[in-house]
Structure formats: structure tokens, C-alpha cells
Enzyme design. Structure first.
Site, PDB file in Angstrom:
ATOM      1  N   THR A 185       1.776 -23.168  -1.402  1.00  0.00           N
ATOM      2  CA  THR A 185       1.865 -21.723  -1.152  1.00  0.00           C
ATOM      3  C   THR A 185       2.763 -21.100  -2.210  1.00  0.00           C
ATOM      4  O   THR A 185       3.632 -21.764  -2.769  1.00  0.00           O
ATOM      5  CB  THR A 185       2.471 -21.433   0.228  1.00  0.00           C
ATOM      6  OG1 THR A 185       3.773 -22.006   0.254  1.00  0.00           O
ATOM      7  CG2 THR A 185       1.629 -22.014   1.332  1.00  0.00           C
ATOM      8  N   GLU A 330      -2.908 -21.534   3.855  1.00  0.00           N
ATOM      9  CA  GLU A 330      -2.818 -22.423   5.028  1.00  0.00           C
ATOM     10  C   GLU A 330      -4.087 -22.390   5.871  1.00  0.00           C
ATOM     11  O   GLU A 330      -4.249 -23.177   6.797  1.00  0.00           O
ATOM     12  CB  GLU A 330      -1.638 -22.005   5.918  1.00  0.00           C
ATOM     13  CG  GLU A 330      -0.262 -22.284   5.336  1.00  0.00           C
ATOM     14  CD  GLU A 330       0.261 -21.149   4.476  1.00  0.00           C
ATOM     15  OE1 GLU A 330      -0.557 -20.376   3.928  1.00  0.00           O
ATOM     16  OE2 GLU A 330       1.492 -21.033   4.345  1.00  0.00           O
ATOM     17  N   LYS A 439      12.962  -1.498   8.985  1.00  0.00           N
ATOM     18  CA  LYS A 439      13.497  -1.204  10.320  1.00  0.00           C
ATOM     19  C   LYS A 439      14.367   0.035  10.227  1.00  0.00           C
ATOM     20  O   LYS A 439      15.473  -0.010   9.717  1.00  0.00           O
ATOM     21  CB  LYS A 439      14.262  -2.407  10.859  1.00  0.00           C
ATOM     22  CG  LYS A 439      13.313  -3.545  11.161  1.00  0.00           C
ATOM     23  CD  LYS A 439      13.997  -4.840  11.488  1.00  0.00           C
ATOM     24  CE  LYS A 439      12.965  -5.945  11.537  1.00  0.00           C
ATOM     25  NZ  LYS A 439      13.083  -6.938  10.471  1.00  0.00           N
ATOM     26  N   TRP A 444       9.977   0.132  13.699  1.00  0.00           N
ATOM     27  CA  TRP A 444       9.374  -0.466  12.510  1.00  0.00           C
ATOM     28  C   TRP A 444       8.460   0.520  11.780  1.00  0.00           C
ATOM     29  O   TRP A 444       7.672   1.229  12.415  1.00  0.00           O
ATOM     30  CB  TRP A 444       8.536  -1.692  12.896  1.00  0.00           C
ATOM     31  CG  TRP A 444       9.361  -2.871  13.301  1.00  0.00           C
ATOM     32  CD1 TRP A 444      10.703  -2.879  13.567  1.00  0.00           C
ATOM     33  CD2 TRP A 444       8.909  -4.216  13.491  1.00  0.00           C
ATOM     34  NE1 TRP A 444      11.110  -4.141  13.916  1.00  0.00           N
ATOM     35  CE2 TRP A 444      10.037  -4.977  13.880  1.00  0.00           C
ATOM     36  CE3 TRP A 444       7.674  -4.846  13.371  1.00  0.00           C
ATOM     37  CZ2 TRP A 444       9.949  -6.348  14.148  1.00  0.00           C
ATOM     38  CZ3 TRP A 444       7.593  -6.211  13.644  1.00  0.00           C
ATOM     39  CH2 TRP A 444       8.717  -6.939  14.019  1.00  0.00           C
TER      40      TRP A 444
HETATM   41  P1  AMP Z   1      -1.901 -16.639   0.010  1.00  0.00           P
HETATM   42  O1  AMP Z   1      -1.682 -17.882   0.753  1.00  0.00           O
HETATM   43  O2  AMP Z   1      -1.272 -16.635  -1.336  1.00  0.00           O
HETATM   44  O3  AMP Z   1      -3.324 -16.243  -0.034  1.00  0.00           O
HETATM   45  O4  AMP Z   1      -1.135 -15.483   0.805  1.00  0.00           O
HETATM   46  C1  AMP Z   1      -1.440 -15.183   2.127  1.00  0.00           C
HETATM   47  C2  AMP Z   1      -0.803 -13.888   2.516  1.00  0.00           C
HETATM   48  O5  AMP Z   1      -1.357 -12.818   1.742  1.00  0.00           O
HETATM   49  C3  AMP Z   1      -1.053 -13.471   3.928  1.00  0.00           C
HETATM   50  O6  AMP Z   1      -0.198 -14.121   4.827  1.00  0.00           O
HETATM   51  C4  AMP Z   1      -0.812 -11.974   3.863  1.00  0.00           C
HETATM   52  O7  AMP Z   1       0.556 -11.653   3.900  1.00  0.00           O
HETATM   53  C5  AMP Z   1      -1.352 -11.634   2.496  1.00  0.00           C
HETATM   54  N1  AMP Z   1      -2.711 -11.122   2.610  1.00  0.00           N
HETATM   55  C6  AMP Z   1      -3.865 -11.765   2.387  1.00  0.00           C
HETATM   56  N2  AMP Z   1      -4.919 -10.950   2.560  1.00  0.00           N
HETATM   57  C7  AMP Z   1      -4.428  -9.745   2.924  1.00  0.00           C
HETATM   58  C8  AMP Z   1      -4.999  -8.475   3.265  1.00  0.00           C
HETATM   59  N3  AMP Z   1      -6.300  -8.278   3.229  1.00  0.00           N
HETATM   60  N4  AMP Z   1      -4.164  -7.484   3.598  1.00  0.00           N
HETATM   61  C9  AMP Z   1      -2.827  -7.667   3.624  1.00  0.00           C
HETATM   62  N5  AMP Z   1      -2.237  -8.822   3.303  1.00  0.00           N
HETATM   63  C10 AMP Z   1      -3.014  -9.847   2.966  1.00  0.00           C
END
Ligand code: AMP
Length: 542
Positions: A185, A330, A439, A444
Site C-alpha cells: 500500500t 487491500e 473537525k 465533521w
Molecule cells: P489504493 O490502495 O492506493 O488504491 O488507495 C485506496 C484508497 O484510495 C481508498 O481507501 C480511498 O481512500 C481512496 N479512493 C479510492 N477510490 C476512491 C474514490 N472513488 N473516491 C474517493 N476515494 C477513493
């Protein structure tokens, strides 16, 4: 009583076997690192993947060995994945946009034994190879003619390496639960964490993504995964594409507007997927040149929130349907997609955009709930937001080496770290990352909603909202904007545009303009860096 059906282990190489047999001639097109556009097909990808497996086997690599890839999307990269998995190894995608020290840290953590690397990224490997003790072999994804003659490393060219075997090889028989792939990640806080996919989870994820209301691609489609294979499996397309026999178009190293447009046009791409920043580049290229998108039908946008203005431009200017998706490394990574259920049939105009601002609903194979901090489940009312938790056969059950155990509970729910609400039709909307939410006076404020609104202003290219300290309210929102080239809006123009569209107390206390907003290696706004940059910022209201 047990069922009397066959055990047919869900192994990834069965996907490429199937593609070669049923869709053998279907093309894989790549803009190569060397320059030319190259063409191959599923039959050839499988033959060469078998050679990759055979050569790895001959060179002493064994089941469970982690084999890294540091490469753009390409047919060769695909061959490597299937070859690595076919010998029982674990492909480990490295993100070249990370700092070399981070890459070395990740490789050491995973104990990578070999690496397939594109010419572009050879300097990274040259800088870190001696810091990765486990690394035994470096294979450069090119031919002898392009292999650098002088390197301090012992390099072998991919083409001659696979030509040194005959391809007479059988995939290893593996347990479907064996590890198949690995991806760390992006780790905006703490060390990166390793996600380990299994053969079974990859195959099931591909089946899940094939559902018509998920990616919904078929053999007649031409799919361009602009999202990199090193970003959460190119959102699964490396498996979904061959599973359905779609033609694949790999953009390789060039992701600027003009290069993406060229491939969309010449290859008649019908379906594509990437993060919003990629589409910002394409849309500004189209705006400058007046070009249109006659072939493209659908685009999946995720990775960060897809701004409403982007969905509208794609729809109204270019006739392209946006499918807003959410997922995570994940989750293999698909979590939700914004296909329109019958409950919303007949929506048009702005109402469609309201719906598409949400991240969509979960396909079969993903369970979802939103809870408070004490794990009490919130109703699906479209407004009560809390921690978003998920589970399913393609969701991680742990991180490699046991890191981050607090994110998994004993009923298999994984806490995504996202804050969201779900409505009565199952549509989920992310309001923030838990650590980015503002916050203000105990309430929020969703930074994503504010950003979405601000980029709707015609002179704004990109926007980010962060919380800045406030003596009375603890934190108040600061809106940080990048102006479009040649445009000179003032802060008051943007605030005036936002007024009346959100609750009064959500209005940013100030607007700051910057030339560029920093992004993470996976294209997300780097809020931590912005918070540092604006740590001493004094709000006019303070
Ligand atoms: P990654 O593992 O790098 O793909 O990151 C995952 C994270 O990206 C998620 O937990 C979200 O916080 C963010 N994310 C992915 N898709 C979206 C979306 N369509 N809108 C907002 N946040 C997103």
C-alpha cells in the site's frame, strides 16, 4: 452430505490458458519503452509466459519466491506475471514513483529474489541493488540491442533470456490458496504494508469484475488500462481482460494527454480506466485542440474521488459514460462501482451527476457496512457517516508479516480507513479519509465534498481542502486551488461560486492559490504534505 462437483482449483494460469484457446488471436497492443507500438496476442502471451516460467525454474527459482516487477503496462509485463505465477512464484509489483529508498525497503521486506525491470527504471535498480541482499537476478524487459552495454550490474535482456528455453513446460500444480501476487500500500502513514493476493482471490476478483454492472467488459471490447499494473493490479484488468478475451491497449510509459488520445483514437478504445489526474490531462488536451472521442464509450474513474465536473464534461462534451469506482489495494481492488440500478432509471441531467458523485454500490463478492468508533452499525440512510468496513473473498485477511493487525477484526471485517455513508439503495459515498476529515467545533466537514464543488468552477484545475488550526473551532477548512492556465480567479470568486451549494458552516474560511498540488505515487492528493506546507497559515477568521 457433500456436493458431487469437481474440484477445479482457481489458478491464475487457467485464465491465460483460456484466453489463448478461446481468444488466441485477440490483440495486445503496447506503446513500448523503446518507442514503437508493438502488437501481440493472447496465444503468444501464453507461449512466452510459459518460457518465463521455464526459465525461472531452470534458474533455480521456486514456489513462493517473490519476483519483483518494476515496469509500465505492457505485453511483456503481462507475460512476466503469468510466468511468475505459473512456476508458483509471487509477482511483486513495485511503484516506480516511490523514492528509491522506499523501493529498497519494500524489496527487503518482501525478500524479492529477482526483478523484471523496464529500461526506464534501470537507474532505480542500479541505485538500490546492493542494498537488497535477497536479489539474485535482474532481467531487463528489452532485447540485446537495447540492453545498456555498461552497467555495474549483471544484467540479462528479457528476449534472449526467454529464447534460451524452448517453452516445453507445464504450469506447476498449486493449491488455489497459494500466494500469487503482492503489492504494498502507498503508506501515507507509517511503513508500507504488503498485501498478498492468492490465485483464488485473483480469479474470484476477475469473475466479480466481469459482472455487467461491475466492469462489464466482453470479447468485443477494446480496453485500455491506463491505471498501472503496479497500482492494485491495474484494477484487475490484467486478469479480467484475458478472462473475457478483450483486446488490451497498454499505454506504456506515456500518459500525457496527447499520447493517451493517440491510442484512444488509433486503436478505437471503447473502455478505459484511470485516476482523475490522468483524465485532467486528457480533458485539457481535448479542450486545447478541440478534438473529440468518437470511439470511447465508458471510463472507470477511481483511486480518488471523481469530481462532478469531470463526469459532466465526459458526458456532455464527449458522450462518454463515467463509472465512478472505489477500491483499495487491500480489495484486489474493486469495492464499489457506480452503475445505475433500476431504482434510478429515468434520472437525467443534474440528478445523474448527483448519483455519479457517489462511489457506487458493491457487486456480489463485496460486503460493506458503516459503523461508529464502537463498531455499532449505522443505518443505510445516505447521511449517517462513519467507518467503512468490508469483507469478501478478494479482501485481505492480514498484511504480510502481521503489520496493521488492528485493521482486521475477528469477524473478518477490514476497516478501510475511509469515512462514508450508504443510502437505502446501497450506494456508498466516501466523505473523507479518516485522517483527513476536518473537525470543526466537534462536527465533521467532508473535504471531498468541498473539493468536488470547487473544481466545478470553470477556472479551477484542481482543488484540495485541509483543516487549519482555529482558536475557536479547533479546525476550519482552507481551500487550496490550482488555477487553469491563463485564468485569474480570486478567492472571493470561488467562494461566491460555492455559496448556497453547501451548509454555511462548511464554507472554507479562506482560499490559497498554488502552482501545483502534490500527489502520492498513486495519484492521490498528498494532504500530509499540504498540511506541513500550510502549518503556519493564519486564517483571516482566526
Ligand atoms: P489504493 O490502495 O492506493 O488504491 O488507495 C485506496 C484508497 O484510495 C481508498 O481507501 C480511498 O481512500 C481512496 N479512493 C479510492 N477510490 C476512491 C474514490 N472513488 N473516491 C474517493 N476515494 C477513493
Amino acid at each position: 452430505m457433500l456436493g458431487l462437483m469437481q474440484q477445479w482449483p482457481l489458478l491464475c494460469h487457467k485464465i491465460i490458458d483460456y484466453a489463448a484457446q478461446q481468444h488466441g488471436d485477440r490483440e495486445i497492443v503496447t506503446r513500448s519503452v523503446e518507442g514503437p507500438i508493438t502488437r501481440t496476442n493472447y496465444r503468444s502471451v501464453r507461449e512466452r509466459a510459459l518460457k518465463v516460467a521455464q526459465a525461472l525454474d531452470r534458474d533455480g527459482f521456486k514456489e513462493g519466491d517473490r519476483i519483483a516487477t518494476l515496469a509500465w503496462n505492457s505485453a511483456r509485463h503481462m507475460e512476466c506475471w503469468y510466468g511468475i505465477m505459473g512456476v508458483g512464484g509471487v509477482y511483486h509489483t513495485l511503484n516506480p514513483r516511490l523514492f528509491p529508498e522506499q523501493i529498497a525497503w519494500i524489496m527487503n521486506h518482501a525478500e524479492d529474489r529477482a526483478i523484471f525491470v523496464d529500461l526506464t527504471f534501470l537507474p532505480i535498480v542500479e541505485a538500490i541493488a546492493d542494498k537488497v541482499g535477497s536479489l539474485k537476478k535482474i532481467i531487463v524487459l528489452t532485447d540485446d540491442a537495447h540492453l545498456p552495454k555498461e552497467s555495474k550490474l549483471d544484467l540479462v535482456a528479457y528476449e534472449s533470456w526467454i529464447d534460451s528455453v524452448d517453452g516445453d513446460f507445464e504450469w506447476k500444480q498449486l493449491d488455489e490458496n497459494a500466494a500469487a501476487g503482492m503489492c504494498y500500500t502507498s503508506g501515507t502513514t507509517g511503513d508500507p504494508k504488503g498485501v498478498v493476493y492468492s490465485h483464488r482471490s485473483n480469479v474470484l476478483h476477475a469473475l466479480i469484475s466481469c459482472q455487467p454492472d461491475a466492469l462489464g467488459v466482453g470479447s468485443t471490447e477494446t480496453v485500455m488500462p491506463v491505471v498501472p499494473m503496479f497500482h492494485a493490479n491495474a484494477w484487475g484488468i490484467t486478469f479480467t481482460g484475458p478472462m473475457v478475451g478483450a483486446k488490451i491497449v497498454n499505454p506504456g510509459p506515456l500518459m500525457d494527454g496527447a499520447s493517451i488520445y493517440e491510442l484512444l483514437e488509433t486503436e478505437k478504445v471503447s473502455f478505459t480506466a484511470a485516476v482523475p489526474t490522468v483524465w485532467l490531462m486528457l480533458l485539457s488536451y481535448l479542450e486545447e485542440t478541440g478534438k473529440k472521442l468518437p470511439h470511447l464509450q465508458r471510463v472507470v474513474i477511481g483511486g480518488s474521488a471523481c469530481p462532478r465536473a469531470m463526469t459532466k464534461t465526459f458526458r456532455d462534451e464527449y458522450g462518454v459514460e463515467v463509472n465512478h469506482a472505489w477500491g483499495m489495494t487491500e480489495m484486489s481492488p474493486l469495492g464499489t462501482l457506480g452503475s445505475v440500478k433500476p431504482a434510478y432509471a429515468g434520472l437525467d441531467g443534474e440528478a445523474v451527476l448527483d448519483l455519479k458523485e457517489k462511489q457506487g454500490y458493491a457487486p456480489f463478492g463485496v460486503e460493506m457496512k458503516v459503523t461508529d468508533d464502537e463498531n455499532n452499525e449505522h443505518p443505510w440512510d445516505g447521511s449517517t457517516f462513519g467507518r467503512l468496513k468490508v469483507r469478501g473473498p478478494a479482501v485481505a485477511s492480514a498484511y504480510y508479516g502481521g503489520a496493521g493487525a488492528e485493521n482486521f477484526d475477528d469477524e473478518s471485517w477490514f476497516d478501510t480507513g475511509d469515512v462514508a455513508h450508504i443510502n437505502e439503495h446501497g450506494y456508498m459515498q466516501i466523505t473523507d479519509r479518516a485522517k483527513d476529515v476536518i473537525k470543526s467545533g466537534g462536527e465533521w466537514i467532508s473535504t471531498i465534498d468541498l473539493e468536488n464543488l470547487a473544481v466545478g468552477h470553470p477556472d479551477i484545475m484542481e482543488a484540495a481542502v485541509i483543516g487549519v488550526q482555529h482558536p475557536k473551532w479547533d479546525e476550519r477548512p482552507l481551500l487550496i486551488c490550482v488555477r487553469k492556465e491563463g485564468k485569474t480567479p480570486e478567492g472571493s470568486d470561488i467562494l461566491g461560486f460555492m455559496e448556497g451549494k453547501i451548509a454555511k458552516w462548511w464554507m472554507p474560511d479562506d482560499v490559497a492559490f498554488v502552482d501545483e498540488i502534490p500527489h502520492t505515487a498513486t495519484g492521490k492528493i498528498q494532504k500530509m504534505e499540504l498540511r506541513e506546507q500550510f502549518a503556519d497559515y493564519k486564517l483571516p477568521t482566526a
